[in-house]
Design a protein around this motif. Structure first.
Motif, PDB file in Angstrom:
ATOM      1  N   ILE A  41       4.313 -13.684 -10.219  1.00 49.33           N
ATOM      2  CA  ILE A  41       3.515 -13.892  -9.009  1.00 49.33           C
ATOM      3  C   ILE A  41       2.202 -13.135  -9.165  1.00 49.33           C
ATOM      4  O   ILE A  41       2.195 -11.919  -9.374  1.00 49.33           O
ATOM      5  CB  ILE A  41       4.257 -13.403  -7.745  1.00 49.33           C
ATOM      6  N   GLY A  42       1.097 -13.843  -9.059  1.00 44.29           N
ATOM      7  CA  GLY A  42      -0.216 -13.230  -9.226  1.00 44.29           C
ATOM      8  C   GLY A  42      -0.642 -12.475  -7.992  1.00 44.29           C
ATOM      9  O   GLY A  42      -0.111 -12.656  -6.899  1.00 44.29           O
ATOM     10  N   GLU A  43      -1.624 -11.595  -8.200  1.00 46.93           N
ATOM     11  CA  GLU A  43      -2.165 -10.817  -7.085  1.00 46.93           C
ATOM     12  C   GLU A  43      -2.928 -11.723  -6.123  1.00 46.93           C
ATOM     13  O   GLU A  43      -3.096 -11.435  -4.992  1.00 46.93           O
ATOM     14  CB  GLU A  43      -3.114  -9.728  -7.625  1.00 46.93           C
ATOM     15  N   ARG A  54      -0.086   0.221  -5.739  1.00 45.03           N
ATOM     16  CA  ARG A  54       0.550  -0.905  -5.068  1.00 45.03           C
ATOM     17  C   ARG A  54       1.972  -1.095  -5.586  1.00 45.03           C
ATOM     18  O   ARG A  54       2.240  -0.874  -6.767  1.00 45.03           O
ATOM     19  CB  ARG A  54      -0.241  -2.197  -5.299  1.00 45.03           C
ATOM     20  N   ALA A  55       2.856  -1.521  -4.718  1.00 42.81           N
ATOM     21  CA  ALA A  55       4.192  -1.906  -5.156  1.00 42.81           C
ATOM     22  C   ALA A  55       4.085  -3.236  -5.902  1.00 42.81           C
ATOM     23  O   ALA A  55       3.253  -4.079  -5.569  1.00 42.81           O
ATOM     24  CB  ALA A  55       5.132  -2.032  -3.955  1.00 42.81           C
ATOM     25  N   PRO A  56       4.916  -3.439  -6.945  1.00 39.58           N
ATOM     26  CA  PRO A  56       4.795  -4.669  -7.738  1.00 39.58           C
ATOM     27  C   PRO A  56       5.327  -5.892  -6.998  1.00 39.58           C
ATOM     28  O   PRO A  56       6.252  -5.792  -6.189  1.00 39.58           O
ATOM     29  CB  PRO A  56       5.640  -4.377  -8.971  1.00 39.58           C
ATOM     30  N   GLN A  88       0.817  -1.210   0.000  1.00 42.02           N
ATOM     31  CA  GLN A  88       0.000   0.000   0.000  1.00 42.02           C
ATOM     32  C   GLN A  88       0.856   1.268   0.000  1.00 42.02           C
ATOM     33  O   GLN A  88       0.384   2.341   0.340  1.00 42.02           O
ATOM     34  CB  GLN A  88      -0.939  -0.013   1.201  1.00 42.02           C
ATOM     35  N   LEU A  89       2.096   1.126  -0.404  1.00 42.04           N
ATOM     36  CA  LEU A  89       3.016   2.261  -0.487  1.00 42.04           C
ATOM     37  C   LEU A  89       3.052   3.057   0.810  1.00 42.04           C
ATOM     38  O   LEU A  89       2.509   4.155   0.904  1.00 42.04           O
ATOM     39  CB  LEU A  89       2.653   3.178  -1.661  1.00 42.04           C
TER      40      LEU A  89
END
Length: 202
Positions: A200-202, A193-195, A146-147
């Motif tokens: 890797i899926g969400e 969102r940070a990657p 969430q940065l």
């Protein structure tokens, strides 16, 4: 004025720590410990690294404010949870303030801009990281979806750069704090969102 802003930031961070205690079904002692750690942990770590007596142990207010936050959450946690959006805005303000102030203090003690910026991030997110570890959660610093840490890092970097070029005092602190605050608010508003790692899926 600076101490008042410090105490406001400490109060907001303490609320989040006490609320974590409620979610984890801790008793009032556990809630108070999480509140104190969340509010003061980053600043204490910073001062210990700088080899100075932590400011939290020089003023009674720094210890009593988290206690007051614990009492509020203990009796009225459903109401506090309902105003979480407002608390998150204040939390973002505390994040910006603490990263800027922490970086400036590190620069005053002779650290390089890079090390000062890292210590500014520690000031801002260190308490939350200690809270998460004690509560058995993945620390936000390691899972910055969430940065949260990134805005603190950018704010700290700007503060270090301004201090390095001779710009000190409240204008520089305000500029760095507003940058971190604005980025954190934008991340919450637009769900940035940070990657994750590739594949890797969400």
């Amino acid at each position: 004025m600076s101490e008042l802003l410090d105490l406001v930031g400490i109060f907001v961070f303490a609320l989040s720590g006490a609320l974590m205690g409620v979610r984890k079904r801790l008793d009032v002692v556990g809630m108070a410990v999480l509140a104190e750690i969340t509010a003061l942990g980053g600043g204490v770590v910073r001062d210990l690294i700088l080899n100075v007596r932590p400011i939290a142990f020089q003023s009674l207010g720094y210890v009593l404010v988290p206690v007051a936050a614990t009492v509020i959450v203990f009796f009225w946690h459903p109401h506090v949870a309902r105003v979480m959006p407002a608390i998150l805005v204040l939390d973002a303000a505390g994040l910006g303030l603490f990263c800027a102030v922490g970086t400036e203090k590190a620069m005053e003690y002779g650290l390089s801009p890079l090390h000062a910026a890292l210590l500014g991030v520690t000031t801002a997110v260190g308490g939350g990281m200690l809270r998460d570890v004690l509560a058995g959660e993945i620390p936000t610093l390691l899972y910055d979806r969430q940065l949260y840490a990134l805005p603190a890092l950018l704010g700290s970097a700007v503060m270090a750069g301004l201090s390095y070029h001779g710009m000190h005092g409240w204008p520089a602190t305000l500029a760095a704090a507003l940058l971190a605050f604005g980025l954190r608010i934008a991340a919450m508003r637009y769900k940035w969102r940070a990657p994750l790692a590739k594949g890797i899926g969400e």
